[in-house]
Design an enzyme around this catalytic site. Structure first.
Site, PDB file in Angstrom:
ATOM      1  N   CYS A 105       0.785  -1.133  -0.092  1.00  0.00           N
ATOM      2  CA  CYS A 105       0.097  -0.003  -0.235  1.00  0.00           C
ATOM      3  C   CYS A 105       0.837   1.418  -0.163  1.00  0.00           C
ATOM      4  O   CYS A 105       1.549   1.515  -0.988  1.00  0.00           O
ATOM      5  CB  CYS A 105      -1.002  -0.045   1.268  1.00  0.00           C
ATOM      6  SG  CYS A 105      -2.332   1.146   0.950  1.00  0.00           S
ATOM      7  N   HIS A 209      -3.686  -5.109   0.329  1.00  0.00           N
ATOM      8  CA  HIS A 209      -3.167  -5.455   1.484  1.00  0.00           C
ATOM      9  C   HIS A 209      -3.069  -7.103   1.720  1.00  0.00           C
ATOM     10  O   HIS A 209      -3.868  -7.548   2.446  1.00  0.00           O
ATOM     11  CB  HIS A 209      -3.986  -4.861   3.009  1.00  0.00           C
ATOM     12  CG  HIS A 209      -3.674  -3.576   3.051  1.00  0.00           C
ATOM     13  ND1 HIS A 209      -2.719  -3.345   3.672  1.00  0.00           N
ATOM     14  CD2 HIS A 209      -4.274  -2.414   2.502  1.00  0.00           C
ATOM     15  CE1 HIS A 209      -2.414  -1.846   3.900  1.00  0.00           C
ATOM     16  NE2 HIS A 209      -3.570  -1.274   3.017  1.00  0.00           N
ATOM     17  N   GLU A 211      -1.305  -8.863   3.815  1.00  0.00           N
ATOM     18  CA  GLU A 211      -0.981  -9.261   5.047  1.00  0.00           C
ATOM     19  C   GLU A 211      -2.286  -9.535   5.611  1.00  0.00           C
ATOM     20  O   GLU A 211      -2.550 -10.205   6.732  1.00  0.00           O
ATOM     21  CB  GLU A 211      -0.204  -8.220   5.890  1.00  0.00           C
ATOM     22  CG  GLU A 211      -0.878  -7.084   6.414  1.00  0.00           C
ATOM     23  CD  GLU A 211      -1.457  -5.920   5.391  1.00  0.00           C
ATOM     24  OE1 GLU A 211      -0.833  -6.283   4.103  1.00  0.00           O
ATOM     25  OE2 GLU A 211      -1.948  -5.010   5.759  1.00  0.00           O
TER      26      GLU A 211
END
Ligand code: MN
Length: 239
Positions: A105, A209, A211
């Site tokens: 990001c 994202h 993660e």
């Protein structure tokens, strides 16, 4: 020995260091040793660079546009000059040593600024055509828009797909990407969603994202973290 992965942190208005636990967990799950890096580590940066096997540039607020030669657009959000400073410096030094970097990001944007590229300060105000909803209102684990992945790219070899579904939480995006980097992921509205270096063993930036998706066993996200950690080990990965 697990490779040591530096993970950049934010600092809040209340002067607290901030780091979402999903970054730590994704690095651990992939076999890395997470090492959070606070802002204000300028003095220790040389030792830090020597110690780190890889760098994870995390998400967060906007980047000071003066760093890419622009004054602030009216839609620019909050910036953090101390965070910009340490992240850009660490990115440049890791690139010089060809140590792996994963930018997520804001981290993708930091990477692009660190190599002399620029950003849309606000994709909605600075584009004439219709832009997708890139600040999704769905939960973070939900996949809301598509990304076309460049055939033959490192990213494609890692995720094993040319079309991904991703989550999205950004109003800024990478604009011009200088060589030796190239655009390797793009949304249907033309917004850049992934970049990578053609001159380093593993330097990738993604606008979404991953993660947040590792916990949901999203294949592409798990592979991205696994290959990142593998490339941080001595000997790296086979391309
Ligand atoms: Mn997006």
């Amino acid at each position: 020995m697990k490779p040591i992965i530096g993970i950049t942190m934010d600092v809040s208005k209340e002067k607290q260091y901030v780091l979402n636990n999903t970054y730590i967990q994704a690095i651990q799950q992939a076999g890395g040793f997470p090492f959070p890096i606070p802002t204000g580590m300028e003095e220790e940066q040389e030792q830090l660079i020597e110690m780190l096997d890889g760098l994870l540039l995390t998400g967060g607020g906007d980047i000071n546009p003066l760093l890419f030669g622009e004054e602030p657009h009216r839609q620019l959000g909050e910036v953090s000059p101390s965070r910009d400073s340490i992240e850009v410096t660490l990115a440049q030094k890791m690139l010089n040593l060809d140590k792996p970097i994963l930018g997520i990001c804001r981290g993708e944007q930091v990477l692009n600024v660190a190599i002399g590229g620029d950003l849309y300060q606000d994709i909605y105000a600075q584009n004439e055509k219709d832009i997708l909803q890139h600040i999704q209102k769905a939960p973070r684990g939900h996949l809301t828009h598509y990304v076309q992945v460049e055939k033959g790219s490192l990213l494609e070899s890692i995720v094993g797909q040319t079309e991904l579904q991703v989550n999205s939480y950004h109003h800024q995006a990478v604009k011009q990407v200088p060589k030796p980097f190239r655009i390797v992921g793009i949304a249907s509205d033309g917004i850049v969603e992934a970049i990578e270096s053609t001159a380093h063993r593993f330097v990738i930036g993604v606008q979404w994202h991953p993660e947040e998706l590792v916990a949901f066993n999203d294949t592409a996200s798990c592979r991205l973290f696994e290959k990142f950690i593998k490339s941080c080990k001595k000997g790296g990965i086979d391309k």
